[in-house]
Design an enzyme around this catalytic site. Structure first.
Site, PDB file in Angstrom:
ATOM      1  N   GLU A 143      34.868  32.840  33.415  1.00  0.00           N
ATOM      2  CA  GLU A 143      33.875  33.706  32.764  1.00  0.00           C
ATOM      3  C   GLU A 143      33.774  33.376  31.279  1.00  0.00           C
ATOM      4  O   GLU A 143      34.790  33.307  30.565  1.00  0.00           O
ATOM      5  CB  GLU A 143      34.257  35.186  32.956  1.00  0.00           C
ATOM      6  CG  GLU A 143      33.245  36.131  32.301  1.00  0.00           C
ATOM      7  CD  GLU A 143      33.282  37.560  32.807  1.00  0.00           C
ATOM      8  OE1 GLU A 143      34.023  37.866  33.754  1.00  0.00           O
ATOM      9  OE2 GLU A 143      32.543  38.390  32.237  1.00  0.00           O
ATOM     10  N   GLU A 195      42.658  39.311  37.609  1.00  0.00           N
ATOM     11  CA  GLU A 195      42.436  38.610  36.338  1.00  0.00           C
ATOM     12  C   GLU A 195      43.736  38.016  35.797  1.00  0.00           C
ATOM     13  O   GLU A 195      44.816  38.569  36.019  1.00  0.00           O
ATOM     14  CB  GLU A 195      41.843  39.583  35.305  1.00  0.00           C
ATOM     15  CG  GLU A 195      40.454  40.065  35.681  1.00  0.00           C
ATOM     16  CD  GLU A 195      39.816  40.945  34.608  1.00  0.00           C
ATOM     17  OE1 GLU A 195      40.419  41.149  33.532  1.00  0.00           O
ATOM     18  OE2 GLU A 195      38.698  41.429  34.859  1.00  0.00           O
ATOM     19  N   LYS A 246      40.612  39.681  44.334  1.00  0.00           N
ATOM     20  CA  LYS A 246      40.494  38.982  43.043  1.00  0.00           C
ATOM     21  C   LYS A 246      41.325  39.727  42.003  1.00  0.00           C
ATOM     22  O   LYS A 246      41.372  40.961  42.011  1.00  0.00           O
ATOM     23  CB  LYS A 246      39.034  38.907  42.581  1.00  0.00           C
ATOM     24  CG  LYS A 246      38.874  38.180  41.236  1.00  0.00           C
ATOM     25  CD  LYS A 246      37.434  37.838  40.929  1.00  0.00           C
ATOM     26  CE  LYS A 246      36.645  38.954  40.309  1.00  0.00           C
ATOM     27  NZ  LYS A 246      37.198  39.510  39.040  1.00  0.00           N
ATOM     28  N   ASP A 258      35.160  45.077  39.799  1.00  0.00           N
ATOM     29  CA  ASP A 258      35.397  46.297  39.017  1.00  0.00           C
ATOM     30  C   ASP A 258      34.289  46.490  37.985  1.00  0.00           C
ATOM     31  O   ASP A 258      34.255  47.497  37.274  1.00  0.00           O
ATOM     32  CB  ASP A 258      36.800  46.312  38.386  1.00  0.00           C
ATOM     33  CG  ASP A 258      37.036  45.148  37.437  1.00  0.00           C
ATOM     34  OD1 ASP A 258      36.138  44.299  37.275  1.00  0.00           O
ATOM     35  OD2 ASP A 258      38.136  45.079  36.850  1.00  0.00           O
ATOM     36  N   SER A 259      33.309  45.552  37.960  1.00  0.00           N
ATOM     37  CA  SER A 259      32.081  45.784  37.185  1.00  0.00           C
ATOM     38  C   SER A 259      31.374  47.026  37.714  1.00  0.00           C
ATOM     39  O   SER A 259      30.453  47.534  37.065  1.00  0.00           O
ATOM     40  CB  SER A 259      31.153  44.566  37.262  1.00  0.00           C
ATOM     41  OG  SER A 259      30.943  44.183  38.606  1.00  0.00           O
ATOM     42  N   ASP A 266      38.137  43.419  43.945  1.00  0.00           N
ATOM     43  CA  ASP A 266      38.893  43.301  42.692  1.00  0.00           C
ATOM     44  C   ASP A 266      40.096  44.232  42.692  1.00  0.00           C
ATOM     45  O   ASP A 266      39.994  45.377  43.152  1.00  0.00           O
ATOM     46  CB  ASP A 266      37.983  43.743  41.527  1.00  0.00           C
ATOM     47  CG  ASP A 266      37.625  42.604  40.599  1.00  0.00           C
ATOM     48  OD1 ASP A 266      38.350  41.607  40.561  1.00  0.00           O
ATOM     49  OD2 ASP A 266      36.593  42.729  39.910  1.00  0.00           O
TER      50      ASP A 266
HETATM   51  O1  KIV Z   1      33.852  42.627  38.292  1.00  0.00           O
HETATM   52  C1  KIV Z   1      33.040  41.694  38.401  1.00  0.00           C
HETATM   53  O2  KIV Z   1      31.878  41.872  38.769  1.00  0.00           O
HETATM   54  C2  KIV Z   1      33.507  40.357  38.065  1.00  0.00           C
HETATM   55  C3  KIV Z   1      32.494  39.277  38.000  1.00  0.00           C
HETATM   56  C4  KIV Z   1      31.757  39.387  36.735  1.00  0.00           C
HETATM   57  C5  KIV Z   1      33.096  37.947  38.196  1.00  0.00           C
HETATM   58  O3  KIV Z   1      34.658  40.175  37.831  1.00  0.00           O
END
Ligand code: KIV
Length: 289
Positions: A206, A139, A137, A68-69, A107
């Site tokens: 992280e 959090e 993924k 989600d970056s 994510d």
């Molecule tokens: O969203 C992302 O790119 C991440 C990484 C920084 C692990 O969660």
């Protein structure tokens, strides 16, 4: 020194290695577990489109994260918070289409799993069915353990993410290093064990002190994926735009920049602009008659 000591190591690389191995089938979570058992370190990069995914896949990166970056790095948002499931779905499908070998992990964005395990399962199922990603993924440590357990029970591999969790930027008041001090370190260890017990196949750490990340890595039997967590994790992940020098402005201290893609693209765009205004492009070779 003998000749043998001088000669380059000619022993064949492990064909099963995640990075540098020769297998061309898609990497699975079983391959990831085997790498931890062998003590093999591996790289992971984010990707948000098919073309970039194909570059990293051909370079042998074994795991691509549709993070989600993308909010900050691809969609122009201020943080990861506004990213939607629809946006993750479209870009995840593109990354799967652009790659042949990498395990693609998507994510779950903010607001698509915090209500509880059923919401998490609905969101994750949609991503797996519609995009073809091999894992999800999300959090959170102890607070997300129930969600992880239900996804894993449903057959969806989960990568957990603890330490600095960027979706909580408003609660953290920024992006501070996590796990400093005895109490915070103990909480991070509890979070790591909770996600492992819930069935996660790996966990992102992280922005945590290197010594604490080393302790978590020694303690867990699942691989740790570090970002700003020092050299002792089993794997390392970077946001590709940081890694390749595409990000404008300041990047975090833990980033190592391996190229200057932004400068190269700027030069190319300026050269194109100059050619067009000077009438030098298109030339005869680019024209049809
Ligand atoms: O969203 C992302 O790119 C991440 C990484 C920084 C692990 O969660």
């Amino acid at each position: 020194m003998t000749h043998a000591q001088n000669a380059p190591d000619s022993s064949p690389a492990n064909p099963k290695a995640l990075y540098g191995g020769t297998s061309s089938r898609r990497i699975t979570v079983r391959d990831i577990a085997a790498a931890k058992a062998r003590g093999e370190k591996w790289p992971m990069l984010t990707a948000y489109d098919a073309m970039t995914a194909s570059v990293f896949d051909e370079a042998g990166i074994p795991v691509l994260l549709v993070g989600d970056s993308m909010g900050n790095c691809h969609l122009g948002y201020e943080s990861t918070v506004p990213v939607t499931l629809d946006e993750i779905a479209v870009l995840s499908a593109a990354v799967v289409r652009g790659s042949k070998r990498a395990l693609v992990v998507a994510d779950l964005p903010f607001g698509t799993y915090q209500e509880g395990p059923v919401q998490a399962l609905r969101s994750a199922t949609r991503l797996v069915k519609e995009t073809g990603v091999g894992a999800i993924k999300l959090e959170g440590g102890e607070r997300s353990a129930e969600q992880i357990r239900l996804l894993v029970d449903a057959g969806i591999p989960v990568m957990a993410h603890i330490g600095l969790t960027p979706q909580s930027v408003n609660a953290f008041g920024g992006y501070p290093v996590q796990g400093r001090g005895e109490e915070a370190a103990q909480q991070l260890l509890r979070d790591a064990k909770a996600v492992q017990d819930a069935g996660a196949f790996s966990v992102v750490l992280e922005l945590v002190p290197a010594e604490l990340a080393a302790e978590v890595t020694r303690t867990l039997h699942i691989p740790t994926v570090g970002i700003g967590a020092g050299p002792h994790c089993d794997a390392q992940v970077l946001v590709w735009t940081d890694m390749a020098g595409m990000t404008s402005g300041r990047v975090p201290r833990f980033v190592k920049q391996y190229a200057d893609v932004r400068a190269s693209l700027t030069d190319a765009a300026r050269a194109f602009g100059a050619d067009v205004t000077a009438g030098a492009y298109p030339a005869e070779a680019h024209s049809f008659h």
